[in-house]
Design a protein around this motif. Structure first.
Motif, PDB file in Angstrom:
ATOM      1  N   HIS A 282     130.866  52.315 -28.128  1.00  0.00           N
ATOM      2  CA  HIS A 282     130.097  51.577 -29.006  1.00  0.00           C
ATOM      3  C   HIS A 282     129.228  50.389 -28.229  1.00  0.00           C
ATOM      4  CE1 HIS A 282     131.067  52.623 -33.110  1.00  0.00           C
ATOM      5  NE2 HIS A 282     132.388  52.883 -32.890  1.00  0.00           N
ATOM      6  N   GLU A 283     130.064  49.869 -27.250  1.00  0.00           N
ATOM      7  CA  GLU A 283     129.255  48.966 -26.226  1.00  0.00           C
ATOM      8  C   GLU A 283     128.446  49.912 -25.470  1.00  0.00           C
ATOM      9  OE1 GLU A 283     132.539  45.821 -25.087  1.00  0.00           O
ATOM     10  OE2 GLU A 283     133.171  47.649 -24.316  1.00  0.00           O
ATOM     11  N   VAL A 284     128.539  51.075 -25.005  1.00  0.00           N
ATOM     12  CA  VAL A 284     127.746  51.767 -24.425  1.00  0.00           C
ATOM     13  C   VAL A 284     126.503  52.150 -25.083  1.00  0.00           C
ATOM     14  CG1 VAL A 284     127.541  53.983 -22.918  1.00  0.00           C
ATOM     15  CG2 VAL A 284     129.506  52.815 -22.923  1.00  0.00           C
ATOM     16  N   ALA A 285     126.968  52.675 -26.273  1.00  0.00           N
ATOM     17  CA  ALA A 285     125.566  52.828 -27.151  1.00  0.00           C
ATOM     18  C   ALA A 285     124.742  51.301 -27.324  1.00  0.00           C
ATOM     19  CB  ALA A 285     126.136  53.217 -28.675  1.00  0.00           C
ATOM     20  N   ASN A 286     125.261  50.372 -27.601  1.00  0.00           N
ATOM     21  CA  ASN A 286     124.399  49.025 -27.786  1.00  0.00           C
ATOM     22  C   ASN A 286     123.665  48.832 -26.393  1.00  0.00           C
ATOM     23  OD1 ASN A 286     125.316  48.513 -30.363  1.00  0.00           O
ATOM     24  ND2 ASN A 286     127.072  47.412 -30.000  1.00  0.00           N
ATOM     25  N   TYR A 287     124.321  49.032 -25.404  1.00  0.00           N
ATOM     26  CA  TYR A 287     123.517  48.459 -24.177  1.00  0.00           C
ATOM     27  C   TYR A 287     122.306  49.559 -23.874  1.00  0.00           C
ATOM     28  CZ  TYR A 287     122.534  48.038 -19.208  1.00  0.00           C
ATOM     29  OH  TYR A 287     122.150  48.114 -18.173  1.00  0.00           O
ATOM     30  N   VAL A 288     122.583  50.925 -24.255  1.00  0.00           N
ATOM     31  CA  VAL A 288     121.559  51.863 -24.117  1.00  0.00           C
ATOM     32  C   VAL A 288     120.263  51.217 -25.213  1.00  0.00           C
ATOM     33  CG1 VAL A 288     120.698  54.026 -24.563  1.00  0.00           C
ATOM     34  CG2 VAL A 288     122.853  53.843 -23.568  1.00  0.00           C
ATOM     35  N   GLN A 289     120.634  51.000 -26.244  1.00  0.00           N
ATOM     36  CA  GLN A 289     119.471  50.502 -27.133  1.00  0.00           C
ATOM     37  C   GLN A 289     119.022  49.320 -26.634  1.00  0.00           C
ATOM     38  OE1 GLN A 289     119.984  49.909 -31.719  1.00  0.00           O
ATOM     39  NE2 GLN A 289     120.740  47.721 -31.010  1.00  0.00           N
ATOM     40  N   LYS A 290     119.731  48.108 -26.010  1.00  0.00           N
ATOM     41  CA  LYS A 290     119.086  47.078 -25.527  1.00  0.00           C
ATOM     42  C   LYS A 290     118.130  47.431 -24.642  1.00  0.00           C
ATOM     43  CE  LYS A 290     120.648  42.717 -23.251  1.00  0.00           C
ATOM     44  NZ  LYS A 290     120.164  42.693 -22.221  1.00  0.00           N
ATOM     45  N   VAL A 291     118.641  48.215 -23.371  1.00  0.00           N
ATOM     46  CA  VAL A 291     117.555  48.425 -22.325  1.00  0.00           C
ATOM     47  C   VAL A 291     116.324  48.869 -22.686  1.00  0.00           C
ATOM     48  CG1 VAL A 291     119.408  48.049 -20.647  1.00  0.00           C
ATOM     49  CG2 VAL A 291     118.711  50.571 -21.628  1.00  0.00           C
ATOM     50  N   ILE A 292     116.406  50.104 -23.639  1.00  0.00           N
ATOM     51  CA  ILE A 292     115.232  50.650 -24.202  1.00  0.00           C
ATOM     52  C   ILE A 292     114.203  49.456 -24.883  1.00  0.00           C
ATOM     53  CG2 ILE A 292     114.260  52.509 -25.670  1.00  0.00           C
ATOM     54  CD1 ILE A 292     116.802  54.006 -25.076  1.00  0.00           C
ATOM     55  N   ALA A 293     115.003  48.862 -25.702  1.00  0.00           N
ATOM     56  CA  ALA A 293     114.332  47.921 -26.560  1.00  0.00           C
ATOM     57  C   ALA A 293     113.635  46.636 -25.616  1.00  0.00           C
ATOM     58  CB  ALA A 293     115.169  47.057 -27.364  1.00  0.00           C
ATOM     59  N   GLU A 294     114.039  46.376 -24.688  1.00  0.00           N
ATOM     60  CA  GLU A 294     113.590  45.400 -23.724  1.00  0.00           C
ATOM     61  C   GLU A 294     112.415  45.884 -22.998  1.00  0.00           C
ATOM     62  OE1 GLU A 294     116.901  44.190 -21.167  1.00  0.00           O
ATOM     63  OE2 GLU A 294     117.568  42.579 -22.581  1.00  0.00           O
ATOM     64  N   THR A 295     112.324  47.317 -22.687  1.00  0.00           N
ATOM     65  CA  THR A 295     111.458  47.900 -21.922  1.00  0.00           C
ATOM     66  C   THR A 295     109.999  48.025 -22.908  1.00  0.00           C
ATOM     67  OG1 THR A 295     113.073  49.275 -20.762  1.00  0.00           O
ATOM     68  CG2 THR A 295     110.762  50.182 -20.936  1.00  0.00           C
ATOM     69  N   LEU A 296     110.270  48.295 -24.217  1.00  0.00           N
ATOM     70  CA  LEU A 296     109.299  48.507 -25.245  1.00  0.00           C
ATOM     71  C   LEU A 296     108.803  47.102 -25.802  1.00  0.00           C
ATOM     72  CD1 LEU A 296     110.367  51.526 -26.894  1.00  0.00           C
ATOM     73  CD2 LEU A 296     108.796  51.493 -25.076  1.00  0.00           C
ATOM     74  N   SER A 297     109.639  45.859 -25.313  1.00  0.00           N
ATOM     75  CA  SER A 297     109.376  44.766 -26.013  1.00  0.00           C
ATOM     76  C   SER A 297     109.442  44.715 -27.439  1.00  0.00           C
ATOM     77  CB  SER A 297     107.852  44.290 -25.696  1.00  0.00           C
ATOM     78  OG  SER A 297     107.746  44.029 -24.289  1.00  0.00           O
ATOM     79  N   TYR A 298     110.458  45.513 -27.848  1.00  0.00           N
ATOM     80  CA  TYR A 298     110.720  45.525 -29.271  1.00  0.00           C
ATOM     81  C   TYR A 298     112.104  44.424 -29.507  1.00  0.00           C
ATOM     82  CZ  TYR A 298     108.168  49.618 -30.077  1.00  0.00           C
ATOM     83  OH  TYR A 298     107.134  50.506 -30.475  1.00  0.00           O
ATOM     84  N   GLU A 299     112.316  44.108 -30.789  1.00  0.00           N
ATOM     85  CA  GLU A 299     113.300  43.262 -31.068  1.00  0.00           C
ATOM     86  C   GLU A 299     114.358  44.113 -31.708  1.00  0.00           C
ATOM     87  OE1 GLU A 299     114.413  39.516 -34.327  1.00  0.00           O
ATOM     88  OE2 GLU A 299     112.293  40.210 -33.748  1.00  0.00           O
ATOM     89  N   CYS A 300     115.609  44.227 -31.257  1.00  0.00           N
ATOM     90  CA  CYS A 300     116.864  44.857 -31.929  1.00  0.00           C
ATOM     91  C   CYS A 300     116.919  44.484 -33.352  1.00  0.00           C
ATOM     92  CB  CYS A 300     117.946  44.924 -31.390  1.00  0.00           C
ATOM     93  SG  CYS A 300     117.800  45.740 -29.684  1.00  0.00           S
ATOM     94  N   THR A 301     117.174  45.122 -34.412  1.00  0.00           N
ATOM     95  CA  THR A 301     117.396  44.899 -35.871  1.00  0.00           C
ATOM     96  C   THR A 301     118.914  45.100 -36.200  1.00  0.00           C
ATOM     97  OG1 THR A 301     116.662  46.462 -37.101  1.00  0.00           O
ATOM     98  CG2 THR A 301     115.052  44.852 -36.171  1.00  0.00           C
ATOM     99  N   THR A 302     119.452  44.738 -37.350  1.00  0.00           N
ATOM    100  CA  THR A 302     120.696  44.997 -37.912  1.00  0.00           C
ATOM    101  C   THR A 302     120.197  46.258 -38.798  1.00  0.00           C
ATOM    102  OG1 THR A 302     120.754  43.445 -39.435  1.00  0.00           O
ATOM    103  CG2 THR A 302     121.905  43.242 -37.218  1.00  0.00           C
ATOM    104  N   PHE A 303     119.029  46.716 -39.221  1.00  0.00           N
ATOM    105  CA  PHE A 303     118.572  47.586 -40.100  1.00  0.00           C
ATOM    106  C   PHE A 303     119.113  49.024 -39.732  1.00  0.00           C
ATOM    107  CE2 PHE A 303     115.044  44.665 -40.739  1.00  0.00           C
ATOM    108  CZ  PHE A 303     115.452  44.394 -42.099  1.00  0.00           C
ATOM    109  N   THR A 304     119.558  49.836 -40.793  1.00  0.00           N
ATOM    110  CA  THR A 304     120.102  51.256 -40.454  1.00  0.00           C
ATOM    111  C   THR A 304     119.340  52.219 -41.044  1.00  0.00           C
ATOM    112  OG1 THR A 304     121.376  51.368 -42.663  1.00  0.00           O
ATOM    113  CG2 THR A 304     122.529  50.384 -40.735  1.00  0.00           C
ATOM    114  N   ARG A 305     119.489  53.194 -40.847  1.00  0.00           N
ATOM    115  CA  ARG A 305     118.752  54.494 -41.544  1.00  0.00           C
ATOM    116  C   ARG A 305     118.658  54.448 -42.922  1.00  0.00           C
ATOM    117  NH1 ARG A 305     119.295  59.819 -43.124  1.00  0.00           N
ATOM    118  NH2 ARG A 305     117.800  61.229 -42.602  1.00  0.00           N
ATOM    119  N   LYS A 306     119.685  54.127 -43.450  1.00  0.00           N
ATOM    120  CA  LYS A 306     119.602  54.004 -44.775  1.00  0.00           C
ATOM    121  C   LYS A 306     118.790  52.839 -45.468  1.00  0.00           C
ATOM    122  CE  LYS A 306     123.119  53.236 -48.816  1.00  0.00           C
ATOM    123  NZ  LYS A 306     124.578  52.868 -49.116  1.00  0.00           N
TER     124      LYS A 306
END
Length: 499
Positions: A452-476
């Motif tokens: 889970h830590e690895v997954a969150n880190y991958v999300q973080k670096v991609i989001a920072e590159t795109l200047s996006y804000e990570c959210t807690t929203f899910t697909r549902k």
């Protein structure tokens, strides 16, 4: 004199209004624009497609003549009939929730909002059908009461006619206000034309919102609630001219999409980049993609993890890497799977089965995963399954950004099998693909990090590159907001690996 007898909105003091009740018209008052065609066209195209939009456009001259020169009421009845006749009520409600709020939010009058937002109780009167505006007004502007034109229905479908007392305009607005408030006088009334005078005179204070085409709309980040999820196909507001251009372009655009799709299916990958460029698709690359790995005991295959933009993500990634790489996803229509020029695999959401499939794929070569959960119109949300982090440490995050000038290439509620076609129907679509550095040892499971830590880190670096804000929203969350379901996709559990 008419409505000019009232002071202008700029003279209304907004401080200390928390206990006041405000009543405002919508078109031309709360919204800058008074012309309703755009919003009816959005519903027409989203629910009825190009033929309904064409019908609405053909009827629009009659609507304009009645609306601007004879009777607003008759004009609105014409456009309501052309837009709604025969439509399912559930489809209209769906468009009102998932499509219209984005465009309404981009047209809020800043001075009207200054006063409107300062009051404790808010009421909106509008000649527009209530079914169209109520979700936006209540969910995003905090409106307490919405009074609008009511449409006739029969067996779950709109007849195209309106219920008595007819279109909510002039005295009908005043009567509707009396039914709600009785003898109690609302504190403030806002309007923009003479037909609003009957209800404005029922308020303790009334203010006139003058038409000003040059006034800028309220910045959307000042609204009480951000509009995150949007599910319409159209990028720009369908004014009559834009609607005409869309109708004229779609037949040619569909043929162009077929040509572009054929390029990725029939030509060798090394040639595809140049032919796609010739057809108007621009693909740009940033960063350094990893070289093709020669399989050995000491090296494992590379897992490319990208944010999900459209179904074309893995195709264009393969084109830029000059080799066909299989793609894995949890949700893909059968038709999209058939026309895909690269190998695709749908997973089952059963951990043991998925792990076995992924392991087989990685043993054969590189792999792409574009987890569902983000679209090209919502803040960043990457549902990177921790399952992948447990199976390989050779992970390369890929940030994808695309630009479209006519159609959005994804949908939650509509025909999913048309997603790729809509993206490829854009005159000049672009994809910018950024290859980030491969995850270093300290950020992998081998170093002791949890999956889970690895997954969150991958999300973080991609989001920072795109200047996006990570959210807690899910697909549902996304599917509940747009399609009123949890997004569950029923698929055949006996999967076939297209290898």
């Amino acid at each position: 004199m008419g409505i000019i007898i009232f002071p202008t909105i700029e003279k209304c003091i907004s401080e200390g209004r928390a206990r006041d009740t405000i009543v405002a018209n919508m078109d031309g008052t709360l919204l800058r624009s008074k012309a309703p065609f755009t919003y009816f066209a959005l519903v027409a195209f989203d629910v009825g497609g190009i033929l309904r939009l064409l019908f609405l456009l053909l009827v629009s001259p009659f609507f304009s003549i009645f609306y601007y020169f004879i009777s607003e009421s008759v004009g609105l009845q014409v456009i309501i009939f052309a837009t709604f006749v025969g439509m399912k009520i559930s489809d209209i409600e769906s468009a009102a929730h998932a499509v219209l709020p984005k465009f309404y939010s981009e047209d809020i009058h800043p001075e009207s909002w200054r006063v409107f937002s300062s009051c404790g109780k808010r009421c909106v009167l509008t000649s527009t059908p209530r079914i169209m505006v109520e979700p936006f007004l209540k969910d995003y502007l905090g409106v307490d009461i919405v009074l609008g034109t009511e449409i006739e229905t029969y067996k779950g479908r709109a007849t195209g006619f309106v219920r008595l007392p007819g279109v909510l305009i002039g005295k009908n607005k005043a009567n509707a206000l009396r039914r709600i408030f009785g003898e109690t006088q609302p504190g403030i009334g806002l309007g923009n034309c003479d037909t609003e005078i009957p209800y404005m005179t029922l308020c303790k204070e009334s203010y006139y919102v003058p038409r000003n085409p040059r006034i800028k709309a309220l910045c959307i980040n000042k609204l009480p609630k951000p509009i995150i999820f949007y599910d319409g196909r159209l990028i720009k507001k369908p004014t009559p001219l834009m609607s005409l251009l869309i109708i004229l372009w779609i037949p040619f655009g569909f043929l162009l999409a077929c040509v572009r799709l054929s390029v990725t299916s029939l030509l060798p990958i090394p040639l595809q980049y140049y032919v796609l460029l010739a057809t108007g698709i621009r693909l740009t690359i940033k960063g350094t993609p990893p070289p093709r790995i020669k399989k050995s005991k000491d090296q494992s295959s590379v897992l490319f993890v990208s944010c999900h933009r459209t179904l074309c993500d893995p195709v264009f990634l393969s084109v830029l890497l000059s080799r066909s790489i299989p793609a894995v996803t949890y949700s893909l229509s059968r038709f999209s799977e058939i026309i895909s020029p690269i190998k695709t695999v749908r997973l089952t959401r059963e951990r043991a089965s998925d792990a076995s499939i992924i392991k087989q794929l990685l043993e054969k070569g590189d792999l792409i995963i574009f987890p569902e959960g983000t679209t090209s119109r919502e803040p960043f949300l990457l549902r990177f399954s921790s399952l992948f982090a447990e199976l390989t440490d050779e992970i390369v995050p890929v940030a994808m950004e695309n630009k479209m000038n006519m159609f959005h290439g994804t949908t939650t509620r509509g025909w999913k099998w048309m997603d790729a076609f809509f993206f490829l129907m854009n005159p000049r679509p672009t994809y910018e693909i950024t290859f980030l550095n491969k995850l270093s040892y300290e950020f992998t499971c081998k170093s002791g990090k949890s999956s889970h830590e690895v997954a969150n880190y991958v999300q973080k670096v991609i989001a920072e590159t795109l200047s996006y804000e990570c959210t807690t929203f899910t697909r549902k969350d996304k599917y509940m907001a747009l399609a009123r379901n949890d997004g569950t996709v029923v698929t055949n559990t006996s999967l076939k690996l297209y290898m």
